[in-house]
Design a protein around this motif. Sequence first.
Motif, mmCIF file in Angstrom:
data_model
loop_
_atom_site.group_PDB
_atom_site.id
_atom_site.type_symbol
_atom_site.label_atom_id
_atom_site.label_comp_id
_atom_site.label_asym_id
_atom_site.label_seq_id
_atom_site.Cartn_x
_atom_site.Cartn_y
_atom_site.Cartn_z
ATOM 1 N N THR A 162 1.100 -12.721 6.244
ATOM 2 C CA THR A 162 0.816 -11.302 5.610
ATOM 3 C C THR A 162 -0.142 -10.524 6.148
ATOM 4 N N ASN A 165 -1.504 -4.605 -0.643
ATOM 5 C CA ASN A 165 -0.164 -4.409 -1.091
ATOM 6 C C ASN A 165 0.799 -3.748 0.090
ATOM 7 N N ALA A 191 -7.059 -3.136 -2.522
ATOM 8 C CA ALA A 191 -5.767 -3.534 -3.079
ATOM 9 C C ALA A 191 -4.657 -2.862 -2.505
ATOM 10 N N PRO A 192 -4.689 -1.389 -2.523
ATOM 11 C CA PRO A 192 -3.309 -1.021 -1.835
ATOM 12 C C PRO A 192 -3.366 -1.070 -0.486
ATOM 13 N N THR A 230 -3.765 -14.537 -0.493
ATOM 14 C CA THR A 230 -2.471 -14.070 0.360
ATOM 15 C C THR A 230 -2.063 -15.259 1.676
ATOM 16 N N ARG A 266 1.532 -6.815 2.412
ATOM 17 C CA ARG A 266 2.856 -7.370 1.566
ATOM 18 C C ARG A 266 4.244 -7.021 1.747
ATOM 19 N N THR A 267 4.189 -5.578 1.604
ATOM 20 C CA THR A 267 5.683 -4.982 1.220
ATOM 21 C C THR A 267 5.723 -3.698 2.202
ATOM 22 N N GLU A 292 5.177 -1.181 2.036
ATOM 23 C CA GLU A 292 5.457 0.374 1.215
ATOM 24 C C GLU A 292 3.842 0.799 0.787
ATOM 25 N N ASP A 307 1.391 2.500 -1.838
ATOM 26 C CA ASP A 307 1.219 2.788 -3.218
ATOM 27 C C ASP A 307 -0.394 3.167 -3.467
ATOM 28 N N ARG A 324 -2.166 4.046 -5.891
ATOM 29 C CA ARG A 324 -2.718 3.653 -6.963
ATOM 30 C C ARG A 324 -4.040 4.497 -7.378
#
Length: 704
Positions: free
Chosen positions: A36, A77, A73-74, A32, A80-81, A83, A85, A87
Amino acid sequence: MAAAAPAAEGFPGRGPPGEVIHLNVGGKRFSTSRQTLTWIPDSFFSSLLSGRISTLKDETGAIFIDRDPTVFAPILNFLRTKELDPRGVHGSSLLHEAQFYGLTPLVRRLQLREELDRSSCGNVLFNGYLPPPVCPLKRRNRHSLVGPQQAGGRPAPVRRSNTMPPNLGNAGLLGRMLDEKAPPSPSGLPEEPGMVRLVRGHHNWIAVAYTQFLVCYRLKEASGWQLVFSSPRLDWPIERLALTARVLGGALGEHDKMVAAATGSEILLWALQAEGGGSEIGVFHLGVPVEALFFVGNQLIATSHTGRIGVWNAVTKHWQVQEVQPITSYDAAGSFLLLGCSNGSIYYVDVQKFPLRMKDNDLLVSELYRDPGEDGVTALSVYLTPKTSDSGNWIEIAYGTSSGGVRVIVQHPETVGSGPQLFQTFTVHRSPVTKIMLSEKHLISVCADNNHVRTWSVTRFRGMISTQPGSTPLASFKILALESADGHGGCSAGNDIGPYGERDDQQVFIQKVVPSASQLFVRLSSTGQRVCSVRSVDGSPTTAFTVLECEGSRRLGSRPRRYLLTGQANGSLAMWDLTTAMDGLGQAPAGGLTEEELMEQLEQCDLAPLASSRGSLPSPSPRTSLTSLHSASSYTSLCARRGSPSPPQAEARRRGGGSFVERCQELVRSGPETRRPPTPAPRPSTGLGAPLAPPKMKLNETSF
């Protein structure tokens, strides 16, 4: 340019925002940008890339972070976004990792999701909430009234027998409390005066014991639960509690309702008034520490494992102490008190008739049955069948022994003089039986091996137990219920797993996994199936619980209700409707705790290994036995182990197992950072003293 590259590598915080950062999280590679990772100030990543935290790199030059890659991982994420998630990642695990990385926006969002899932008004089973009462003042006079005055203005007289010491002014318990200070807690921890230690219920009455006083509530049809009695404040902790609440207009008048509390070897007894208030009946002495305190009808019974029993009769107001064999179990059937003793005998006393041998003024204690192997009777259960005759009832008794045997004996009405006959024997336990229950449909036994539960379905013919086809095995499971060695706050009597319920109805176990848990699991005692789970509405730990069979309303179509009563660490009392839960039984998960639920509970306590004391563990006892995990395949695995015997310790280590405590300790050692305890929810102040929140207790193998 060649000189700038080493500088950027030596000081990561000076690199360009678009620089690609390679991470190795738990063996899995992630890539990344610097921007970020660092857009949240004062986070783990901003400190890592600015050089404030030393870095460890793998052979490829990627920064190594020893955390769970699945949960990372979430989180990446989200960086990055912006948001969320999950998962499929459990919410509590994601919150723990977000707290570790210092990602404040993510932590707040996850905590908000948890708050939305939980309501301070509880779920559909939540039935009521009683706030902590006001701590009363000490009373200097022994027979003072609390609440409205009794008719006539005089307390009930006390008749003392020759076994009760005379009144020596302030030499009794209440007199000593005026001058002496309470001793330190046996555990070395400060006592919590606002914590609920014991809860008892009978008919439409509830008694709640705190460290230094007790209160009683009565359910009124129109106004609900009302506080009707508060005892004087004591300087010594209440260790045992008993309550009896007969119907209105009973033959014994004011003694139809009584509450008793025991401290050490002394017992305080109060008479309760239906409209509020009460008076002290007396202070009685057993001479040895009281280990069981209960009522049989209107007769107060106190027993000790040393073999001493005390009986107070409400009609004669006579206190009698009697020596029998060392007592290891007891049960009551009608007016009969049955005692299981260490010599393998079962004795009985008719406490309602209160028989005395006139020559020596002793209780008439009779031997009912003696175990064929003379094993100690460690658990006892009596069932009176509906079949009656001129000679009496058909009596069925189930008992467990110190060697793990389960036996059923029956008394025929036509053969009263010959004594009970041995009916069935089961040898399915290898540890002492700690609990046993014989009901209309089931026989349930619990042993000291982590509360291993075995159940059988009972076949009856015209209400009487039958051998055709006889009792058949029904289920085998375990219940995890870890406790500290001395119980929560020094008192573990309020955390009995059961079974609870009437013997002609379905009974339940109450499962509290760890001492500081705020969540309880209700499970059928016959199959282990989960009925429901309840969580304290104010977030405080549950310190005591019981089940109350409450009378139904006088309204047409009303039926008796079953309630779960939970006392909290902040002094409040919550009520949960188990009748509604039993009606919707098929909606709950079929088994016990899932792995995620188990780990969530275990995160709330420390499992402290004691390798040096492993060789000197005390033998299991009914008072200190703890339970283990129930899984859907427990019965299958039990049969598999029977079919392929092997040395237990070597086989367990070969499978990566060991004892339950060792496995839990291994989990803690293998990943101490991934199971950080959640941030506790704020608790309302109670005005009963602070701190009310119990400290995290360490568990060791001596507790199991």
